[in-house]
Design an enzyme around this catalytic site. Structure first.
Site, short mmCIF file in Angstrom:
data_model
loop_
_atom_site.label_atom_id
_atom_site.label_comp_id
_atom_site.label_asym_id
_atom_site.label_seq_id
_atom_site.Cartn_x
_atom_site.Cartn_y
_atom_site.Cartn_z
N LYS A 23 0.86 -1.19 0.00
CA LYS A 23 0.00 0.00 0.00
C LYS A 23 0.89 1.23 0.00
O LYS A 23 1.85 1.30 0.76
CB LYS A 23 -0.90 0.01 1.22
CG LYS A 23 -1.83 1.19 1.24
CD LYS A 23 -2.86 1.26 2.37
CE LYS A 23 -2.77 0.31 3.48
NZ LYS A 23 -3.75 0.52 4.54
N CYS A 41 0.09 15.14 -6.15
CA CYS A 41 -0.45 14.38 -7.27
C CYS A 41 -1.62 13.49 -6.86
O CYS A 41 -1.56 12.80 -5.85
CB CYS A 41 0.67 13.52 -7.87
SG CYS A 41 0.14 12.48 -9.23
N CYS A 43 -3.16 11.93 -9.77
CA CYS A 43 -3.35 11.13 -10.99
C CYS A 43 -2.43 9.90 -11.02
O CYS A 43 -2.57 9.06 -11.88
CB CYS A 43 -3.11 11.98 -12.23
SG CYS A 43 -1.37 12.37 -12.58
N CYS A 52 3.06 16.85 -7.41
CA CYS A 52 2.58 17.00 -8.80
C CYS A 52 3.68 17.58 -9.68
O CYS A 52 4.33 18.55 -9.30
CB CYS A 52 1.36 17.93 -8.81
SG CYS A 52 0.82 18.42 -10.45
N HIS A 56 -0.41 15.22 -15.07
CA HIS A 56 -1.86 15.04 -15.22
C HIS A 56 -2.38 15.70 -16.51
O HIS A 56 -3.37 15.25 -17.07
CB HIS A 56 -2.61 15.60 -14.00
CG HIS A 56 -2.39 17.06 -13.77
ND1 HIS A 56 -1.38 17.55 -12.97
CD2 HIS A 56 -3.02 18.14 -14.26
CE1 HIS A 56 -1.41 18.87 -12.96
NE2 HIS A 56 -2.39 19.25 -13.74
#
Ligand code: FES
Length: 77
Positions: A23, A41, A43, A52, A56
């Site tokens: 995980k 982020c 995406c 990020c 994306h």
């Protein structure tokens, strides 16, 4: 009708980030934020995950998706 395993693979969100972990969890202390804005982020395509890197934009263009970052804003006191 697709075999169960194939269907699960097609629904993966995370394609290559920390795949050795069962995980992926990221923890960020608000006090450690250096600037007043921090973009994280959502995406799962960023090369600097969990931060990020604007990947994306390409992902949305290629897939028609509409994902974007989580932006944390810190008030300057
Ligand atoms: Fe993933 Fe921006 S790169 S949300």
């Amino acid at each position: 009708f697709l075999p169960k395993k194939k269907k699960q693979k097609d629904s993966l969100i995370n394609l290559k980030i920390q795949k050795e972990n069962p995980k992926v969890v990221n923890e960020i202390d608000i006090e450690d934020l250096k600037s007043t804005n921090a973009c994280y982020c959502r995406c799962w395509r960023s090369k600097t995950f969990p931060v990020c890197d604007k990947s994306h934009i390409k992902h949305n263009e290629l897939t028609g998706d509409n994902v974007g970052p989580l932006i944390l804003k810190k008030k300057v006191l």
